[in-house]
Design an enzyme around this catalytic site. Structure first.
Site, short mmCIF file in Angstrom:
data_model
loop_
_atom_site.label_atom_id
_atom_site.label_comp_id
_atom_site.label_asym_id
_atom_site.label_seq_id
_atom_site.Cartn_x
_atom_site.Cartn_y
_atom_site.Cartn_z
N ASP A 14 0.80 -1.22 0.00
CA ASP A 14 0.00 0.00 0.00
C ASP A 14 0.84 1.28 0.00
OD1 ASP A 14 -2.22 -1.67 0.11
OD2 ASP A 14 -2.24 -1.67 2.30
N LYS A 17 1.92 2.17 -5.04
CA LYS A 17 2.50 1.62 -6.28
C LYS A 17 1.58 1.88 -7.48
CE LYS A 17 2.48 -2.42 -4.30
NZ LYS A 17 2.10 -2.04 -2.94
N GLY A 41 -4.56 -4.20 -3.87
CA GLY A 41 -5.54 -3.14 -4.16
C GLY A 41 -4.73 -1.91 -4.52
N HIS A 42 -4.68 -1.60 -5.81
CA HIS A 42 -3.86 -0.49 -6.28
C HIS A 42 -4.77 0.65 -6.75
CE1 HIS A 42 -0.26 -3.41 -7.16
NE2 HIS A 42 -0.66 -3.41 -5.91
N GLN A 226 1.97 -6.01 -3.18
CA GLN A 226 2.39 -6.14 -1.78
C GLN A 226 3.71 -5.36 -1.58
OE1 GLN A 226 1.35 -9.47 -3.36
NE2 GLN A 226 -0.59 -8.53 -2.89
P1 GDP Z 1 -0.73 0.38 -3.52
O1 GDP Z 1 -1.35 -0.88 -3.06
O2 GDP Z 1 0.74 0.42 -3.26
O3 GDP Z 1 -1.04 0.73 -4.94
O4 GDP Z 1 -1.37 1.54 -2.62
P2 GDP Z 1 -2.94 1.69 -2.23
O5 GDP Z 1 -3.67 2.17 -3.41
O6 GDP Z 1 -3.43 0.47 -1.55
O7 GDP Z 1 -2.83 2.76 -1.09
C1 GDP Z 1 -2.32 4.02 -1.32
C2 GDP Z 1 -3.40 5.05 -0.97
O8 GDP Z 1 -2.82 6.33 -0.88
C3 GDP Z 1 -4.47 5.18 -2.03
O9 GDP Z 1 -5.67 5.53 -1.41
C4 GDP Z 1 -3.97 6.33 -2.90
O10 GDP Z 1 -5.01 7.01 -3.58
C5 GDP Z 1 -3.33 7.21 -1.87
N1 GDP Z 1 -2.15 7.98 -2.31
C6 GDP Z 1 -1.15 7.63 -3.16
N2 GDP Z 1 -0.20 8.58 -3.19
C7 GDP Z 1 -0.61 9.56 -2.35
C8 GDP Z 1 -0.04 10.79 -1.92
O11 GDP Z 1 1.05 11.20 -2.31
N3 GDP Z 1 -0.76 11.52 -1.00
C9 GDP Z 1 -1.95 11.10 -0.52
N4 GDP Z 1 -2.57 11.87 0.36
N5 GDP Z 1 -2.52 9.94 -0.90
C10 GDP Z 1 -1.85 9.18 -1.80
P1 IMO Z 2 -0.94 -4.12 -2.26
O1 IMO Z 2 -0.47 -4.68 -3.58
C1 IMO Z 2 -0.98 -4.59 2.07
C2 IMO Z 2 -1.17 -8.68 3.62
C3 IMO Z 2 -2.42 -9.14 4.33
C4 IMO Z 2 -1.82 -10.13 5.31
C5 IMO Z 2 -0.71 -10.77 4.50
C6 IMO Z 2 -1.11 -12.10 3.87
O2 IMO Z 2 -2.21 -3.38 -2.33
O3 IMO Z 2 0.17 -3.37 -1.61
P2 IMO Z 2 -2.63 -12.76 1.80
O4 IMO Z 2 -4.08 -12.53 1.53
O5 IMO Z 2 -1.71 -12.18 0.77
O6 IMO Z 2 -2.31 -14.20 2.09
O7 IMO Z 2 -2.34 -11.99 3.19
O8 IMO Z 2 -0.38 -9.85 3.48
N1 IMO Z 2 -1.39 -8.14 2.25
C7 IMO Z 2 -1.28 -6.85 1.94
N2 IMO Z 2 -1.04 -5.77 2.70
N3 IMO Z 2 -1.09 -4.45 0.73
C8 IMO Z 2 -1.29 -5.52 -0.06
O9 IMO Z 2 -1.28 -5.45 -1.40
C9 IMO Z 2 -1.45 -6.79 0.55
N4 IMO Z 2 -1.69 -8.04 0.07
C10 IMO Z 2 -1.63 -8.85 1.13
O10 IMO Z 2 -3.06 -8.07 4.99
O11 IMO Z 2 -1.21 -9.43 6.37
MG MG Z 3 -2.89 -1.55 -1.83
#
Ligand code: GDP
Ligand code: IMO
Ligand code: MG
Length: 431
Positions: A14, A17, A41-42, A226
């Site tokens: 999270d 990416k 979840g991207h 991840q």
């Molecule tokens: P990922 O799994 O690495 O793609 O990241 P996620 O999408 O799960 O979580 C990142 C969260 O931060 C999302 O809600 C994005 O919309 C938000 N986000 C990404 N970059 C920024 C930033 O620079 N500032 C803020 N405030 N939010 C951001």
């Molecule tokens: P993105 O790509 C954050 C965590 C789960 C749990 C562990 C194992 O959005 O960064 P799983 O279902 O993979 O067997 O769970 O990994 N986890 C993540 N945490 N971002 C993710 O993906 C994750 N995908 C799995 O919360 O701790």
């Molecule tokens: Mg994510």
């Protein structure tokens, strides 16, 4: 030859990416996911429209680019179809011209999801906190050599036989585990025949596809899911996911040789978060945690769970630099720190009366590590909207430069908001 770039999470996932991949897709021809599944979840935000991608690469919002799901990914066909339909409904183009799936990617089956959930129940207080998407059990079957791959969707007769056999086997486990009846084989077969028909046009040999594209001068962007500390080998085992999230996974998960991967970029937040169980040395107490969580909108993009928040951990980040061979860092969510009087980062751990500067991967050891914090004063100025690095407040620049100094890696992109436009690109990894 075009240039290639690998994006990996440098923390516990999270890191942002999806947003970074969306921005860099502009300079790539092909975007490929190499591991994980719909546990990811991207989030990508364009023109106030939010799209969360779980299985499809975050490059899909750029119509003219090709997105690939590599062999290292575990594919839940139901989820993939749902995601395709969701994007189509929003007006995006998704068809066999711009989305292809490796014939060697493993399928997630309904019994994987059920086993994931049942095993978590059995673990009780030792649970991992998985996403419940069947990821672990699907990778278990891959390694046990009893998985079913996407190629099987091209041969319905053989697929039926395999499903019958594997459902009967898994049903015997369910019976032993829960005393309950297992899955209805006919129902699963009917569903998978439907998925096979729908997805067959997307399934190809993607290693050959990428190789040809590279020979034709195309640029490839590898999208990690991840993060490093969730890697099956290098993460905080057993509180990890079941795939290699580090940059090396980009080679095995796509059929591209490691010498061809190009620039390796790690994405880190300006602080740290973790979702699910497991040690997290810089985790804040509930009050400070809540403040960062609310400012940063730190709720899971897949499960909606509140994310645990803490200070940036340089010990862990240096480890990510080492195991990924990071050439560069991207720093996201700098704006979330805008209102803080003071900002801390962890430079070393204290363990059993001594100091530790190399990240311990044993969960039990890590859980006993106490962070040694360095605290700097905050910039107390809005950073979102800033386009030029030099326009950032001096204290924000000092914070970024401190991270560069402590990790020995340059920060090439700073993200100051969730939208695509809210980014300061200091150096484009494709140029
Ligand atoms: P990922 O799994 O690495 O793609 O990241 P996620 O999408 O799960 O979580 C990142 C969260 O931060 C999302 O809600 C994005 O919309 C938000 N986000 C990404 N970059 C920024 C930033 O620079 N500032 C803020 N405030 N939010 C951001
Ligand atoms: P993105 O790509 C954050 C965590 C789960 C749990 C562990 C194992 O959005 O960064 P799983 O279902 O993979 O067997 O769970 O990994 N986890 C993540 N945490 N971002 C993710 O993906 C994750 N995908 C799995 O919360 O701790
Ligand atoms: Mg994510």
């Amino acid at each position: 030859m075009g240039k290639n770039v690998v994006i990996v999470g440098a923390q516990w996932g999270d890191e942002g990416k999806g947003k970074v991949v969306d921005i860099l897709t502009e300079d790539a021809d092909i975007v490929i996911r190499f591991q994980g599944g719909n546990n990811a979840g991207h989030t990508v935000i364009v023109d106030d429209k939010k799209v969360v991608l779980h299985l499809i690469p975050s490059g899909i919002l750029h119509e003219e680019k090709t997105c690939v799901i590599g062999n290292g990914v575990v594919v839940d066909p139901e989820c993939l179809i749902e995601e395709i339909d969701g994007l189509l409904k929003e007006g995006y183009t998704v068809n066999e011209q711009n989305l292809i799936v490796s014939k060697d990617a493993q399928l997630i089956l309904p019994y994987h999801k059920r086993l994931d959930i049942e095993k978590e129940k059995l673990r009780g207080t030792h649970k991992i906190g998985t996403t419940g998407r069947g990821i672990g059990p699907a990778y278990e079957d891959k390694v046990a050599r009893c998985g079913i791959r996407c190629a099987e969707l091209l041969n319905p007769t053989a697929l039926k036989e395999k499903l019958k056999h594997s459902i009967a086997e898994k049903n015997s486990y369910f019976k032993a585990l829960t005393g309950e009846a297992g899955l209805d084989a006919d129902e699963v077969i009917e569903d998978y025949m439907r998925y096979a028909k729908r997805l067959a046009p997307l399934i190809r040999d993607t290693s050959i596809y990428i190789d040809k594209a590279m020979k034709n001068g195309k640029s490839i962007l590898f999208e990690g899911a991840q993060g490093t500390l969730l890697d099956i080998d290098h993460g905080t085992y057993p509180y990890v996911t079941s795939s290699n999230t580090v940059s090396g996974g980009a080679a095995t998960g796509t059929g591209v040789g490691p010498t061809r991967l190009g620039t390796i970029v790690g994405v880190t937040k300006a602080y740290a978060t973790r979702v699910g169980e497991g040690p997290f040395p810089t985790e804040l107490d509930e009050e400070e945690n809540a403040a960062l969580r609310e400012h940063g909108g730190e709720y899971g993009a897949t499960t909606g769970r509140p994310r645990r928040c803490g200070w940036l951990d340089i010990v862990a980040l240096k480890y990510a630099v080492r195991v990924n061979g990071l050439d560069a860092l991207v720093l996201t969510k700098l704006d979330v720190l805008d209102n803080l009087d003071e900002i801390s980062l962890c430079t070393e751990y204290e363990l059993d009366g001594g100091k530790v500067s190399d990240f311990p991967t044993e969960a039990e050891v890590l859980s006993r590590c106490k962070p040694i914090l360095k605290t700097v004063s905050g910039w107390k100025t809005k950073t979102s909207g800033t386009k030029d690095y030099n326009e950032l407040p001096d204290k924000a620049k000092s914070y970024i430069e401190l991270i560069e100094k402590l990790t020995g890696v340059e920060v090439i992109l700073v993200s100051v908001g969730a939208a695509r436009s809210e980014a300061i690109i200091r150096k484009n990894p494709f140029s």
